[in-house]
Design a protein around this motif. Structure first.
Motif, short mmCIF file in Angstrom:
data_model
loop_
_atom_site.label_atom_id
_atom_site.label_comp_id
_atom_site.label_asym_id
_atom_site.label_seq_id
_atom_site.Cartn_x
_atom_site.Cartn_y
_atom_site.Cartn_z
N PHE A 244 40.35 57.29 14.13
CA PHE A 244 40.66 56.29 15.14
C PHE A 244 42.15 55.97 15.05
CE2 PHE A 244 36.32 55.73 13.70
CZ PHE A 244 35.62 55.77 14.89
N LEU A 245 42.88 56.21 16.14
CA LEU A 245 44.31 55.90 16.20
C LEU A 245 44.52 54.80 17.23
CD1 LEU A 245 45.85 59.51 16.37
CD2 LEU A 245 45.57 58.06 14.36
N LYS B 273 49.79 58.56 21.68
CA LYS B 273 51.07 59.16 22.10
C LYS B 273 52.12 59.07 21.00
CE LYS B 273 50.57 58.58 27.05
NZ LYS B 273 51.05 57.91 28.26
N ARG B 274 52.22 57.91 20.37
CA ARG B 274 53.24 57.71 19.34
C ARG B 274 52.89 58.42 18.03
NH1 ARG B 274 53.04 51.89 17.29
NH2 ARG B 274 51.27 52.81 16.21
N ASP B 275 51.61 58.42 17.65
CA ASP B 275 51.23 58.79 16.29
C ASP B 275 50.55 60.14 16.10
OD1 ASP B 275 52.23 56.31 15.54
OD2 ASP B 275 50.27 55.34 15.68
N PHE B 276 50.06 60.76 17.17
CA PHE B 276 49.24 61.97 16.99
C PHE B 276 49.98 63.11 16.31
CE2 PHE B 276 47.30 66.00 18.19
CZ PHE B 276 46.01 65.80 17.75
N VAL C 159 40.11 59.87 18.28
CA VAL C 159 40.06 59.03 19.47
C VAL C 159 41.10 57.92 19.37
CG1 VAL C 159 37.63 59.48 19.95
CG2 VAL C 159 38.24 57.57 18.51
N GLU C 160 41.55 57.48 20.54
CA GLU C 160 42.45 56.33 20.59
C GLU C 160 41.64 55.09 20.90
OE1 GLU C 160 46.74 55.54 22.45
OE2 GLU C 160 45.18 55.74 23.98
N ILE D 7 45.49 53.38 11.79
CA ILE D 7 44.59 54.52 11.65
C ILE D 7 43.40 54.12 10.78
CG2 ILE D 7 45.94 55.37 9.68
CD1 ILE D 7 45.13 58.25 10.50
N GLU D 8 42.25 54.69 11.10
CA GLU D 8 41.05 54.50 10.29
C GLU D 8 40.23 55.77 10.37
OE1 GLU D 8 38.83 50.64 10.02
OE2 GLU D 8 37.30 51.81 11.09
N LEU D 9 39.58 56.15 9.27
CA LEU D 9 38.73 57.34 9.23
C LEU D 9 37.28 56.95 8.95
CD1 LEU D 9 41.51 58.72 8.93
CD2 LEU D 9 40.42 60.32 7.38
N LYS D 10 36.38 57.67 9.57
CA LYS D 10 34.94 57.57 9.34
C LYS D 10 34.50 58.97 8.94
CE LYS D 10 30.72 55.82 9.94
NZ LYS D 10 30.14 56.23 8.68
#
Length: 137
Positions: free
Chosen positions: A88-89, A93-96, A117-118, A128-131
């Protein structure tokens, strides 16, 4: 049957949930962000109004991956046993591009399935978060 897993080596969850849950030979990680165990956000400094003074997204990426590794290892699994990662971002646009570069370093050998996904925001000032889902012996 399932087993709840929590560790004091990873940042505390921001709600009532474990870091992970083991079900059979699968390990489901709750959403994990880049905060440290002392609740700091790497690469982020805010002013008194919550505006960015410093923002280093790469530092957040590296720390979130390190936090995932800690939870995996504390749960009896490992990085190479990850099978699915949802990212999860808050600003695609800025971070990918940075995220994709750092991700390639960490996942060079193990390449789990991935969805990115944004979203509008996360519960804290993280970007940012990861699952994740991994296998476990």
């Amino acid at each position: 049957m399932s087993e709840k897993i929590s560790t004091d080596k990873a940042p505390k969850p921001v709600g009532l949930y474990p870091h992970a849950r083991k079900v059979g030979n699968l390990l489901f990680l709750s959403g994990i962000g880049p905060r440290t165990v002392t609740d700091e956000i790497p690469g982020l400094k805010l002013d008194k109004n919550g505006n960015f003074l410093e923002f280093d997204f790469e530092a957040q990426c590296r720390n979130v991956f390190d936090n995932v590794r800690i939870v995996l290892e504390e749960s009896g699994s490992s990085w190479d046993k990850l099978v699915d990662v949802t990212v999860f971002l808050v600003n695609m646009k800025r971070d990918f591009a940075v995220y994709n570069k750092v991700y390639a370093e960490y996942f060079k050998d193990n390449q789990p399935c991935r969805t990115t996904v944004e979203i509008n925001s996360l519960p804290t000032s993280i970007a940012i978060e990861l699952k994740c889902i991994a296998t476990i012996d």
